[in-house]
Write an enzyme that holds these catalytic residues in place. Structure first.
Site, PDB file in Angstrom:
ATOM      1  N   ILE D 140       0.777  -1.285   0.157  1.00 30.76           N
ATOM      2  CA  ILE D 140      -0.253  -0.019  -0.050  1.00 30.76           C
ATOM      3  C   ILE D 140       0.747   1.251  -0.114  1.00 30.76           C
ATOM      4  O   ILE D 140       0.609   2.189  -0.404  1.00 30.76           O
ATOM      5  CB  ILE D 140      -0.974  -0.009   1.247  1.00 30.76           C
ATOM      6  CG1 ILE D 140      -2.363   0.671   0.992  1.00 30.76           C
ATOM      7  CG2 ILE D 140      -0.210   0.428   2.357  1.00 30.76           C
ATOM      8  CD1 ILE D 140      -3.417   0.507   1.848  1.00 30.76           C
ATOM      9  N   ASP D 141       2.210   1.067   0.513  1.00 32.63           N
ATOM     10  CA  ASP D 141       2.964   2.473   0.575  1.00 32.63           C
ATOM     11  C   ASP D 141       3.788   2.503  -0.629  1.00 32.63           C
ATOM     12  O   ASP D 141       4.167   3.669  -0.816  1.00 32.63           O
ATOM     13  CB  ASP D 141       4.079   2.020   1.335  1.00 32.63           C
ATOM     14  CG  ASP D 141       3.496   1.928   2.961  1.00 32.63           C
ATOM     15  OD1 ASP D 141       2.749   2.627   3.327  1.00 32.63           O
ATOM     16  OD2 ASP D 141       3.821   0.965   3.812  1.00 32.63           O
ATOM     17  N   HIS D 286      -6.030   2.406  10.364  1.00 28.48           N
ATOM     18  CA  HIS D 286      -6.492   1.535   9.570  1.00 28.48           C
ATOM     19  C   HIS D 286      -7.460   1.710   8.727  1.00 28.48           C
ATOM     20  O   HIS D 286      -7.703   1.281   7.545  1.00 28.48           O
ATOM     21  CB  HIS D 286      -7.164   0.348  10.592  1.00 28.48           C
ATOM     22  CG  HIS D 286      -5.997  -0.248  11.327  1.00 28.48           C
ATOM     23  ND1 HIS D 286      -5.410  -1.419  10.821  1.00 28.48           N
ATOM     24  CD2 HIS D 286      -5.244  -0.055  12.482  1.00 28.48           C
ATOM     25  CE1 HIS D 286      -4.379  -1.851  11.746  1.00 28.48           C
ATOM     26  NE2 HIS D 286      -4.365  -0.943  12.465  1.00 28.48           N
TER      27      HIS D 286
END
Lengths: 363, 363, 363, 363
Positions: D140-141, D286
């Site tokens: 996701i980064d 989150h």
């Protein structure tokens, strides 16, 4: 006192991301100590009655999330240069003179024109007549060959994708075929990207003429496999193969019916007749143009706006900003407006769709 | 071993909140130690070939956010009882017998029917023939007189509201009149709530027949006041006042044109002719039925589902759950299906709209 | 020339729907031919340096979809009247005098104050001193006993609901317990409505003190039934039962830990220790206050704004608008600010949750 | 009978797009006549007790819009290979043997592993031991150097962007400084893309260490220019320049405070002390991982999934699919896991931000 003064305008059909581009122009010019005049309703604001507003950074706070354009726009009027595919009209000399007088009168050193194919054609003519102009491309259809992406496109794709999500649960609950018509008169970019991401089972685009029998075959095959709903995305410019022929009614041709009532209404009727299934047509229409831009389009709009100020600074008039392979660059407006970028049938999206069994109505 | 077994089905057009109601039935029945059979495709699942699935709490995890119905539904088929306004067809005796045999054969003690006016009419007939049935009302149009709200309605309203947001920026950028057609063949609830919340300037509903001249007057008045865009929301069943008369074309009546092409296409043409403005029609259509339910509709669906299990427990068959003034109650199905709930022209939404200068096309 | 002039201000914490209320005030007053002055930053705008802007209908086009308030607001400053639960401070006389001078000086005949409990307490004191004031209630927590709903509440509920949707897929993928902390220092409305609609398995609210062992029991029971994720919604003011006791660390009490680090961080640790499960805390915080209002909140805001103008017209000063059982009415501000509306443990939402097996941490 | 059988699993932290990738694997393999086994909870499903489900095209209908992974995942457990930056643990031989036995026992010819840096390191070790493995990158980064984009990233950016929209109206209404903490322990991609698109005024990323005084200067400068709200986006791994020094409390260092309470809480306190402004910290946490994938991420996930099946077909084991300059390709897993892709301070996003006067806390 401000050292320099530039103008900015938006022209042609509106799309998400225009305000992000305007904000970037204002911020980037402001940082250089320049003053920015925003002309109202595209080129129309440059001629009598001249209409503009001086834009400050504070005026553009919070507009990045807003659809449309705070400057107004038009895709009609006196600066129309494209009247059909390929046909180009010359702007009358007195209009060009008036634009030059307005800019001179207001002491404006350069003009940033954010617009599509037609508007950039007008911009090019103004440039050739001596107006110091820089272009920012804008087409929701993503069909400009000079740039990989234009802002507005991905916002439209996102909307198509989410609309398919909405319609899929209804289709599944009722065991229906849904025919969803999206923008794309000449190219199938929105249909392809939106259809793939939204889980379409068939995607019909202008670049790949379809066969009626192949569409009906896919619907029937799905039912045989236990998939009772079928999602079809169709670009407004999609059409059957030459020679393809579907008797609509005595004395009526399929082509005429498509022209009059639209491709989705036509397919709604034909697919029902050929398969016996419940079919529903939905036309997304103007909903695709509006709304908040996606993060991608906001960033692209800002990168284009800031880069346009950079071109003005370097006095590279007659150029348009572009985005290619992750980099911001510049191309001659003259070259940018030449060619329509059609969907390459070997692009990864088409190849992926085919590998997954998504049909383009020809196999 | 489960002590008791009940059935559940969804019938009629789908809407957001059905799955929340199903989940509540399954959870509430499960807590009582009951078993739940979900019949597929409405009443159709009860007759040959019988189709159902046994529903466990785990099967319904995460479905509350899902549009449509996991059980499938239909608004056609053998259990159709309403064929027009007021006309009611009796279900044939053999169908009723078959339903009773299926329930007996599977050992099902009660049936929860989630459906609209037509489905509840079928449910009432089954109940009168001895089927132990409990109703849950469902109508996206919110036109059932026995309950203040039905789930699905506020999700549709929310969608209309957000769609107006999308279209408003385009309308403003291009100085256009937008005519947005929403659901509501007989009542204007969605148009009223959606139009008010979405910032409509005119709201046209079946309960208040409009005059063409009043619509044109509002558009012109707005332009005179410097508001160049006008947002018009029109329920699909809105119509001109009797005697109102707009010459469309020789040999064609306005009524015929509306019936054929829809009210929004008709108004698009008429308003353009009367005001000279650019007008665009958008039909929201099936997009209003789909998508994730709002929190309000999820909660209403769950309150209805849990209350229906309560009615079964108390053996109050022939009743339907309802929501009135913040309380969950029950009414006889027989009474619930009698009357259409029309928009009260003295309700706070109408009064607020009028106080704010929003026009209903009659003043 | 305008015949009458009124003022409007927003005070206290911001919430979605304020701008809809402002727009309704401006439109409804405009239709009566009145002029509207909007004071900046709540009551602060009424005193030196006086700050206001004259509001026209055009200024409020398109603000209905905007969160926050275009007039600015503050929940601090010189007009603070509530310093804790039950404690009320009197406004100093010179402040009241200054407000009266400002209104007189500007020729303002009445003031509409949109605010929460604290702001309405200040409004009541001003009214008692002769200021012609009308109130519009605003509390995102929905804890005013004089009205069934206040705008902002359902927008926050919707946000909580959608956030639970986001977190549920992560929780399910990783088999985690999620503890989601929402607003509600004294009441559990947001936790209850948001948790029910978002599919929470446990809902912890101030009105129902919890037992640690009951929470752990529910988590374990779910795992035993094959449900590996558990979603817990906790109001920020939820707390354990008196006498409940969880040894946190030598020399530290649970109460102190909750006060310092918040209830969700506390539960994250405790639940992990008691069940061995992966637990993650998420605090929704300020995200709940922002964003676009839901259709429900926009309509409620507009009904309140238009009704407040009606009260001014009828010179019913000292009154506040309210919404009860679907009707807009008015109550004395004095009575409205008396009591906190707590969650009734017999309300349909609680009953539905219990019938579905959702736990409140006490059973 | 199916001619060939492959396995697929998801491993590491979940992100939007995983289900789209799974669906593409199933569809593409199905079209080739292959059978697909989905292993549960990452590599854990390959060892005792072995857990899998046979995936059919129908099982993956509609999952493309779902966050998380239908196969489950874990970022802990016996296949953990990365225990810190740079440190790599070898998988024990018996684990590798067990994986091979499982695959042989089930007759699985190849394994597609969708995972991040750590999971691909495990995949590489399995490949070196003879397991026929193909990789699909997931982070996701967006910090994998072998690919321009990974799915999940743009969904997180979109969420950050929309969250800033929500918070901006609150910040403006209350004249506050908002510090929004986003994911990015080692790289600032999400902060940069999300902050730029969301209208941040300051963006703090690990690649550009900040100075406290420069942050305070920007806040003050904005106020002086009449911009009373300031939006700051900070990556969780952002930190002050070496030698930078802010006395927090006697006996406490800034570094320790950041490590304990997080960078945003730290900045909340410091900026308030330095400027006197109201400051609020919000941690998106989150919420950034969940929710529906954007159209971009769905398409990228599907392109990766279909391409992985292509690699299996060509028996190019030990390779991972990648996306570079608009094209789908393949790189050796071994090379892909070597290096972290940091934000290039000369990338167009940074250059645009700087040209627009957005600060990175160093100037």
């Amino acid at each position: 006192m401000k050292s320099y003064r530039i103008g900015v305008l938006t022209s042609g059909g509106d799309c998400p991301g225009l305000n992000a581009a305007i904000r970037a122009v204002v911020c980037a010019a402001g940082l250089l100590g320049w003053e920015v005049y925003g002309f109202i309703d595209g080129f129309e604001g440059l001629i009598s009655p001249v209409r503009y507003q001086i834009l400050h950074e504070e005026d553009t706070q919070g507009i990045i999330s807003l659809g449309g354009t705070i400057l107004g726009t038009t895709n009609r009027g006196r600066f129309t240069t494209k009247t059909g595919i390929g046909e180009v009209k010359r702007l009358p000399g007195h209009l060009i003179d008036e634009v030059k007088e307005t800019l001179e009168g207001l002491g404006i050193g350069a003009l940033i024109c954010i617009g599509g194919d037609g508007s950039l054609t007008a911009a090019q003519q103004l440039y050739e007549s001596g107006v110091p102009i820089v272009g920012v491309p804008k087409t929701i259809d993503n069909d400009l060959s000079a740039t990989d992406y234009t802002f507005g496109f991905y916002s439209a794709v996102e909307y198509v994708c989410r609309s398919l999500d909405r319609l899929r649960t209804t289709a599944a609950s009722h065991r229906r075929v849904m025919v969803v018509e999206v923008m794309g008169r000449y190219t199938g970019w929105i249909a392809l990207y939106g259809g793939l991401s939204g889980g379409a089972n068939l995607i019909l685009i202008p670049e790949i003429p379809f066969e009626y029998s192949k569409i009906a075959y896919q619907v029937r095959k799905r039912i045989a496999e236990g998939n009772f709903q079928t999602m079809i995305v169709v670009a407004e410019g999609a059409h059957p193969k030459d020679g393809q022929y579907y008797v609509v009614e005595e004395g009526k041709s399929a082509t005429a019916e498509i022209r009059l009532g639209g491709i989705s209404r036509h397919l709604e009727k034909v697919i029902h007749l050929m398969t016996g299934q419940e079919v529903r047509a939905v036309i997304l229409g103007h909903l695709q143009r509006g709304g908040e831009p996606t993060a991608f389009d906001r960033n692209l709009g800002m990168m284009f706006g800031a880069a346009a100020v950079g071109l003005v600074r370097e006095k590279r008039f007659g150029y348009m900003v572009s985005y290619r392979e992750g980099k911001i660059g510049a191309v001659l407006i003259q070259e940018a407006i030449r060619e329509l970028k059609k969907v390459d049938v070997n692009c990864p999206e088409i190849k992926t769709a085919r590998a997954m069994g998504i049909s383009f109505g020809e196999e």
